[in-house]
Design a protein around this motif. Structure first.
Motif, PDB file in Angstrom:
ATOM      1  N   ASP A   7       0.826  -1.210   0.000  1.00  0.00           N
ATOM      2  CA  ASP A   7       0.000   0.000   0.000  1.00  0.00           C
ATOM      3  C   ASP A   7       0.863   1.264   0.000  1.00  0.00           C
ATOM      4  OD1 ASP A   7      -2.273  -1.544  -0.009  1.00  0.00           O
ATOM      5  OD2 ASP A   7      -2.646  -1.340   2.144  1.00  0.00           O
ATOM      6  N   ASP A   8       1.985   1.222   0.697  1.00  0.00           N
ATOM      7  CA  ASP A   8       2.891   2.367   0.719  1.00  0.00           C
ATOM      8  C   ASP A   8       3.524   2.596  -0.647  1.00  0.00           C
ATOM      9  OD1 ASP A   8       2.402   2.863   3.428  1.00  0.00           O
ATOM     10  OD2 ASP A   8       4.023   1.518   4.056  1.00  0.00           O
ATOM     11  N   ILE A   9       3.859   1.526  -1.323  1.00  0.00           N
ATOM     12  CA  ILE A   9       4.429   1.635  -2.662  1.00  0.00           C
ATOM     13  C   ILE A   9       3.394   2.200  -3.619  1.00  0.00           C
ATOM     14  CG2 ILE A   9       5.361   0.316  -4.614  1.00  0.00           C
ATOM     15  CD1 ILE A   9       6.622  -1.553  -2.451  1.00  0.00           C
ATOM     16  N   GLU A  45       2.239   7.603 -17.756  1.00  0.00           N
ATOM     17  CA  GLU A  45       1.861   6.319 -18.354  1.00  0.00           C
ATOM     18  C   GLU A  45       2.501   5.145 -17.607  1.00  0.00           C
ATOM     19  OE1 GLU A  45       3.109   3.964 -22.389  1.00  0.00           O
ATOM     20  OE2 GLU A  45       2.701   6.107 -22.573  1.00  0.00           O
ATOM     21  N   ILE A  46       3.790   5.255 -17.322  1.00  0.00           N
ATOM     22  CA  ILE A  46       4.491   4.176 -16.611  1.00  0.00           C
ATOM     23  C   ILE A  46       3.947   4.023 -15.195  1.00  0.00           C
ATOM     24  CG2 ILE A  46       6.709   3.509 -15.579  1.00  0.00           C
ATOM     25  CD1 ILE A  46       6.575   2.822 -18.518  1.00  0.00           C
ATOM     26  N   TYR A  47       3.730   5.140 -14.496  1.00  0.00           N
ATOM     27  CA  TYR A  47       3.181   5.042 -13.141  1.00  0.00           C
ATOM     28  C   TYR A  47       1.815   4.360 -13.168  1.00  0.00           C
ATOM     29  CZ  TYR A  47       6.819   8.407 -11.871  1.00  0.00           C
ATOM     30  OH  TYR A  47       8.016   9.045 -11.673  1.00  0.00           O
ATOM     31  N   ALA A  48       0.978   4.709 -14.139  1.00  0.00           N
ATOM     32  CA  ALA A  48      -0.345   4.088 -14.239  1.00  0.00           C
ATOM     33  C   ALA A  48      -0.224   2.585 -14.497  1.00  0.00           C
ATOM     34  CB  ALA A  48      -1.152   4.760 -15.348  1.00  0.00           C
ATOM     35  N   GLN A  49       0.698   2.196 -15.364  1.00  0.00           N
ATOM     36  CA  GLN A  49       0.901   0.774 -15.641  1.00  0.00           C
ATOM     37  C   GLN A  49       1.363   0.033 -14.388  1.00  0.00           C
ATOM     38  OE1 GLN A  49       3.695   0.995 -18.913  1.00  0.00           O
ATOM     39  NE2 GLN A  49       2.099   0.463 -20.396  1.00  0.00           N
ATOM     40  N   LEU A  50       2.303   0.629 -13.661  1.00  0.00           N
ATOM     41  CA  LEU A  50       2.814  -0.012 -12.448  1.00  0.00           C
ATOM     42  C   LEU A  50       1.727  -0.121 -11.381  1.00  0.00           C
ATOM     43  CD1 LEU A  50       6.336   1.654 -12.309  1.00  0.00           C
ATOM     44  CD2 LEU A  50       5.856  -0.784 -12.688  1.00  0.00           C
ATOM     45  N   ILE A  51       0.955   0.932 -11.204  1.00  0.00           N
ATOM     46  CA  ILE A  51      -0.131   0.913 -10.221  1.00  0.00           C
ATOM     47  C   ILE A  51      -1.126  -0.190 -10.571  1.00  0.00           C
ATOM     48  CG2 ILE A  51      -2.169   2.200  -9.412  1.00  0.00           C
ATOM     49  CD1 ILE A  51      -0.351   4.771  -9.723  1.00  0.00           C
ATOM     50  N   ASN A  52      -1.541  -0.228 -11.822  1.00  0.00           N
ATOM     51  CA  ASN A  52      -2.500  -1.240 -12.265  1.00  0.00           C
ATOM     52  C   ASN A  52      -1.932  -2.649 -12.078  1.00  0.00           C
ATOM     53  OD1 ASN A  52      -4.972  -2.117 -13.526  1.00  0.00           O
ATOM     54  ND2 ASN A  52      -3.743  -2.555 -15.342  1.00  0.00           N
ATOM     55  N   MET A  53      -0.677  -2.822 -12.439  1.00  0.00           N
ATOM     56  CA  MET A  53      -0.058  -4.140 -12.332  1.00  0.00           C
ATOM     57  C   MET A  53       0.044  -4.586 -10.876  1.00  0.00           C
ATOM     58  SD  MET A  53       3.305  -5.482 -14.293  1.00  0.00           S
ATOM     59  CE  MET A  53       2.515  -5.031 -15.832  1.00  0.00           C
ATOM     60  N   LYS A  61       5.235  -9.098  -9.994  1.00  0.00           N
ATOM     61  CA  LYS A  61       5.038  -8.965 -11.447  1.00  0.00           C
ATOM     62  C   LYS A  61       5.393  -7.554 -11.908  1.00  0.00           C
ATOM     63  CE  LYS A  61       2.364 -12.784 -12.436  1.00  0.00           C
ATOM     64  NZ  LYS A  61       2.773 -13.821 -13.255  1.00  0.00           N
ATOM     65  N   ALA A  62       5.054  -6.562 -11.098  1.00  0.00           N
ATOM     66  CA  ALA A  62       5.385  -5.176 -11.447  1.00  0.00           C
ATOM     67  C   ALA A  62       6.899  -4.982 -11.493  1.00  0.00           C
ATOM     68  CB  ALA A  62       4.750  -4.212 -10.456  1.00  0.00           C
ATOM     69  N   CYS A  63       7.620  -5.614 -10.578  1.00  0.00           N
ATOM     70  CA  CYS A  63       9.086  -5.509 -10.579  1.00  0.00           C
ATOM     71  C   CYS A  63       9.688  -6.148 -11.826  1.00  0.00           C
ATOM     72  CB  CYS A  63       9.667  -6.159  -9.327  1.00  0.00           C
ATOM     73  SG  CYS A  63       9.453  -5.212  -7.821  1.00  0.00           S
ATOM     74  N   VAL A  64       9.181  -7.307 -12.196  1.00  0.00           N
ATOM     75  CA  VAL A  64       9.683  -7.977 -13.397  1.00  0.00           C
ATOM     76  C   VAL A  64       9.391  -7.122 -14.630  1.00  0.00           C
ATOM     77  CG1 VAL A  64       9.452 -10.004 -14.890  1.00  0.00           C
ATOM     78  CG2 VAL A  64       9.580 -10.284 -12.407  1.00  0.00           C
ATOM     79  N   PHE A  65       8.156  -6.609 -14.716  1.00  0.00           N
ATOM     80  CA  PHE A  65       7.792  -5.723 -15.823  1.00  0.00           C
ATOM     81  C   PHE A  65       8.721  -4.514 -15.873  1.00  0.00           C
ATOM     82  CE2 PHE A  65       5.618  -1.676 -16.677  1.00  0.00           C
ATOM     83  CZ  PHE A  65       5.371  -1.814 -18.042  1.00  0.00           C
ATOM     84  N   ALA A  66       8.906  -3.866 -14.731  1.00  0.00           N
ATOM     85  CA  ALA A  66       9.739  -2.660 -14.673  1.00  0.00           C
ATOM     86  C   ALA A  66      11.179  -2.962 -15.063  1.00  0.00           C
ATOM     87  CB  ALA A  66       9.678  -2.049 -13.269  1.00  0.00           C
ATOM     88  N   PHE A  67      11.698  -4.077 -14.588  1.00  0.00           N
ATOM     89  CA  PHE A  67      13.078  -4.434 -14.912  1.00  0.00           C
ATOM     90  C   PHE A  67      13.237  -4.702 -16.402  1.00  0.00           C
ATOM     91  CE2 PHE A  67      16.674  -7.460 -15.132  1.00  0.00           C
ATOM     92  CZ  PHE A  67      17.653  -6.637 -14.595  1.00  0.00           C
ATOM     93  N   LEU A  91      10.696   4.677 -14.346  1.00  0.00           N
ATOM     94  CA  LEU A  91      11.149   3.363 -13.884  1.00  0.00           C
ATOM     95  C   LEU A  91      12.244   3.500 -12.830  1.00  0.00           C
ATOM     96  CD1 LEU A  91      11.132   1.554 -17.324  1.00  0.00           C
ATOM     97  CD2 LEU A  91       9.611   1.068 -15.387  1.00  0.00           C
ATOM     98  N   GLU A  92      13.159   4.437 -13.028  1.00  0.00           N
ATOM     99  CA  GLU A  92      14.215   4.654 -12.040  1.00  0.00           C
ATOM    100  C   GLU A  92      13.625   5.121 -10.709  1.00  0.00           C
ATOM    101  OE1 GLU A  92      16.871   7.275 -14.146  1.00  0.00           O
ATOM    102  OE2 GLU A  92      17.900   5.594 -15.105  1.00  0.00           O
ATOM    103  N   ILE A  93      12.603   5.965 -10.777  1.00  0.00           N
ATOM    104  CA  ILE A  93      11.948   6.412  -9.548  1.00  0.00           C
ATOM    105  C   ILE A  93      11.249   5.244  -8.862  1.00  0.00           C
ATOM    106  CG2 ILE A  93      10.021   7.814  -8.682  1.00  0.00           C
ATOM    107  CD1 ILE A  93      11.006  10.016 -10.630  1.00  0.00           C
ATOM    108  N   PHE A  94      10.597   4.387  -9.628  1.00  0.00           N
ATOM    109  CA  PHE A  94       9.967   3.195  -9.046  1.00  0.00           C
ATOM    110  C   PHE A  94      11.007   2.363  -8.300  1.00  0.00           C
ATOM    111  CE2 PHE A  94       9.134  -1.411  -9.653  1.00  0.00           C
ATOM    112  CZ  PHE A  94       8.059  -1.536  -8.785  1.00  0.00           C
ATOM    113  N   PHE A  95      12.148   2.141  -8.921  1.00  0.00           N
ATOM    114  CA  PHE A  95      13.174   1.338  -8.257  1.00  0.00           C
ATOM    115  C   PHE A  95      13.725   2.055  -7.026  1.00  0.00           C
ATOM    116  CE2 PHE A  95      13.381  -0.868 -12.421  1.00  0.00           C
ATOM    117  CZ  PHE A  95      13.041  -2.124 -11.949  1.00  0.00           C
ATOM    118  N   GLN A  96      13.805   3.378  -7.070  1.00  0.00           N
ATOM    119  CA  GLN A  96      14.230   4.113  -5.881  1.00  0.00           C
ATOM    120  C   GLN A  96      13.221   3.932  -4.751  1.00  0.00           C
ATOM    121  OE1 GLN A  96      14.901   8.151  -7.111  1.00  0.00           O
ATOM    122  NE2 GLN A  96      16.934   7.706  -7.913  1.00  0.00           N
TER     123      GLN A  96
END
Length: 134
Positions: A7-9, A45-53, A61-67, A91-96
């Motif tokens: 939830d924090d992510i 767009e990327i943030y929306a994809q990650l949130i949805n995933m 699955k979101a980590c694999v997609f992002a990587f 993507l770099e912000i997601f990994f941070q």
């Protein structure tokens, strides 16, 4: 060990998506408006994809997609393309957010880690444990 709840992510990603929307709306009034508009839209767009995933399939699955996306962007990175730059930055912000540094991501790429190993490697490299809160 640091515990990061799913939830924090999600909350962090939603905040960054909101910032991208603000940048998108503000892009009309600043120099290089088209570049900045495209860059902000790409991040959003990327943030929306990650949130949805994450919501539909989970954080792993979101980590694999992002990587995978990050690796592809590094292979085809165009210094001028605002869409690719926006995707890469998001993507770099997601990994941070999950505690993985850019240097670690590049090391993973150089070592050609298979996407199936990404989760264990990312969690081990960042010393994080992910919890799904209910």
């Amino acid at each position: 060990m640091v515990l990061i709840g799913q939830d924090d992510i999600l909350l962090a990603l939603k905040r960054f998506k909101g910032i991208a929307k603000q940048d998108l709306l503000a892009s009309e009034t600043i120099p290089q408006a088209e570049f900045r508009r495209t860059h902000a839209a790409a991040r959003r767009e990327i943030y929306a994809q990650l949130i949805n995933m994450i919501e539909q399939s989970g954080l792993e699955k979101a980590c694999v997609f992002a990587f995978n996306e990050y690796q592809n962007l590094l292979d085809t990175q165009d210094e001028i393309d605002p869409m690719k730059k926006g995707h890469l930055q998001a993507l770099e912000i997601f990994f941070q957010i999950i505690g993985v540094k850019k240097e670690q991501l590049k090391k993973f790429k150089m070592e050609q880690i298979h996407p199936d190993q990404v989760i264990d490697t990312l969690i081990g490299a960042s010393s994080l444990t992910y919890t799904q809160t209910q």
